[in-house]
Motif scaffolding. Structure first.
Motif, PDB file in Angstrom:
ATOM      1  N   UNK A  86       0.832  -1.208   0.000  1.00 44.72           N
ATOM      2  CA  UNK A  86       0.000   0.000   0.000  1.00 44.72           C
ATOM      3  C   UNK A  86       0.866   1.257   0.000  1.00 44.72           C
ATOM      4  N   UNK A  87       1.977   1.211   0.706  1.00 46.24           N
ATOM      5  CA  UNK A  87       2.862   2.369   0.744  1.00 46.24           C
ATOM      6  C   UNK A  87       3.432   2.671  -0.635  1.00 46.24           C
ATOM      7  N   UNK A  88       3.607   1.663  -1.455  1.00 42.98           N
ATOM      8  CA  UNK A  88       4.065   1.898  -2.829  1.00 42.98           C
ATOM      9  C   UNK A  88       3.101   2.826  -3.557  1.00 42.98           C
ATOM     10  N   UNK A  89       1.817   2.566  -3.421  1.00 45.85           N
ATOM     11  CA  UNK A  89       0.811   3.410  -4.066  1.00 45.85           C
ATOM     12  C   UNK A  89       0.780   4.800  -3.438  1.00 45.85           C
ATOM     13  N   UNK A  90       0.947   4.872  -2.115  1.00 49.50           N
ATOM     14  CA  UNK A  90       0.890   6.155  -1.412  1.00 49.50           C
ATOM     15  C   UNK A  90       2.087   7.053  -1.719  1.00 49.50           C
ATOM     16  N   UNK A  91       3.257   6.459  -1.865  1.00 53.20           N
ATOM     17  CA  UNK A  91       4.459   7.256  -2.112  1.00 53.20           C
ATOM     18  C   UNK A  91       4.565   7.718  -3.555  1.00 53.20           C
ATOM     19  N   UNK A  92       4.133   6.896  -4.453  1.00 51.13           N
ATOM     20  CA  UNK A  92       4.244   7.242  -5.863  1.00 51.13           C
ATOM     21  C   UNK A  92       5.637   6.967  -6.401  1.00 51.13           C
ATOM     22  N   UNK A  93       5.788   7.125  -7.725  1.00 52.55           N
ATOM     23  CA  UNK A  93       7.037   6.729  -8.383  1.00 52.55           C
ATOM     24  C   UNK A  93       8.252   7.591  -8.043  1.00 52.55           C
ATOM     25  N   UNK A  94       8.053   8.809  -7.582  1.00 49.10           N
ATOM     26  CA  UNK A  94       9.224   9.657  -7.318  1.00 49.10           C
ATOM     27  C   UNK A  94      10.018   9.209  -6.087  1.00 49.10           C
ATOM     28  N   UNK A  95       9.360   8.602  -5.125  1.00 48.46           N
ATOM     29  CA  UNK A  95      10.039   8.174  -3.894  1.00 48.46           C
ATOM     30  C   UNK A  95      10.231   6.662  -3.815  1.00 48.46           C
ATOM     31  N   UNK A  96       9.583   5.921  -4.687  1.00 51.14           N
ATOM     32  CA  UNK A  96       9.630   4.463  -4.649  1.00 51.14           C
ATOM     33  C   UNK A  96      11.051   3.901  -4.712  1.00 51.14           C
ATOM     34  N   UNK A  97      11.881   4.294  -5.699  1.00 51.61           N
ATOM     35  CA  UNK A  97      13.205   3.659  -5.812  1.00 51.61           C
ATOM     36  C   UNK A  97      14.099   3.853  -4.586  1.00 51.61           C
ATOM     37  N   UNK A  98      14.173   5.070  -4.071  1.00 53.12           N
ATOM     38  CA  UNK A  98      15.062   5.309  -2.928  1.00 53.12           C
ATOM     39  C   UNK A  98      14.523   4.662  -1.656  1.00 53.12           C
ATOM     40  N   UNK A  99      13.208   4.634  -1.502  1.00 48.33           N
ATOM     41  CA  UNK A  99      12.606   4.021  -0.321  1.00 48.33           C
ATOM     42  C   UNK A  99      12.812   2.514  -0.313  1.00 48.33           C
ATOM     43  N   UNK A 100      12.619   1.876  -1.461  1.00 47.65           N
ATOM     44  CA  UNK A 100      12.785   0.419  -1.505  1.00 47.65           C
ATOM     45  C   UNK A 100      14.255   0.010  -1.500  1.00 47.65           C
TER      46      UNK A 100
END
Length: 194
Positions: A86-100
């Motif tokens: 769910x957090x993937x959808x909430x963060x969106x593509x701009x923050x996904x790579x660095x967060x994961x």
């Protein structure tokens, strides 16, 4: 004045946050080498921090952290994985790579903790690609494994994000921001604007 990346001892932390800063290193042994995740400071730390707090931390990361802490304490790996997706959808593509990227790196450390099955299951799910492994979720799961209270875990996550995203920020500015964010957690459970 000392910048946050040059801090060597929790005793240098202001506002009584030394134990929380130390908890950051417990939750993430690679704390000092973690690159920026979702917070990236601009030329004025406080303006950048307030904007991040209002647009990303308070509405998305804070609720995910609180929920992940609760699931981790109950040993609920499936619920943590659902929250992670769910957090993937909430963060969106701009923050996904660095967060994961940061979360997957931290998840791999969970396999080293003997007897900690929840972190091992979560790490296996991340490794298998069945859950993305966002830093907020993995960090909260580790805080749960070490029985850190919510206030300490949330503060530790704030230090993680701020130190990685603003390594040249002054210690007093970072501490004042974290203290302002944590101030209401002990009484109301809500997070106010810093």
């Amino acid at each position: 004045m000392t910048v946050i990346s040059e801090l060597e001892h929790p005793g240098e932390i202001r506002h009584g946050l030394g134990p929380i800063w130390a908890a950051t290193r417990v939750a993430n042994p690679d704390f000092a080498t973690c690159p920026a995740v979702t917070f990236h400071s601009g030329p004025v730390f406080r303006l950048s921090a307030d904007a991040w707090h209002d647009t990303l931390f308070r509405p998305r990361l804070f609720p995910a952290l609180r929920a992940a802490l609760a699931h981790a304490r109950r040993g609920e790996a499936r619920e943590l994985a659902d929250l992670d997706r769910q957090l993937s959808a909430d963060l969106g593509p701009s923050h996904f790579p660095s967060s994961t990227r940061a979360g997957q790196r931290l998840a791999a450390l969970g396999t080293d903790l003997r007897g900690e099955r929840l972190l091992q299951r979560l790490a296996a799910q991340v490794h298998a690609g069945t859950t993305p492994g966002h830093l907020a979720i993995i960090f909260a799961a580790r805080c749960g494994a070490f029985s850190l209270p919510d206030r300490t875990a949330i503060g530790a996550y704030l230090f993680q994000e701020l130190c990685a995203g603003a390594p040249q920020a002054r210690v007093d500015e970072v501490c004042a921001f974290v203290a302002a964010c944590l101030e209401p957690l002990g009484t109301t459970g809500a997070l106010r604007a810093a």
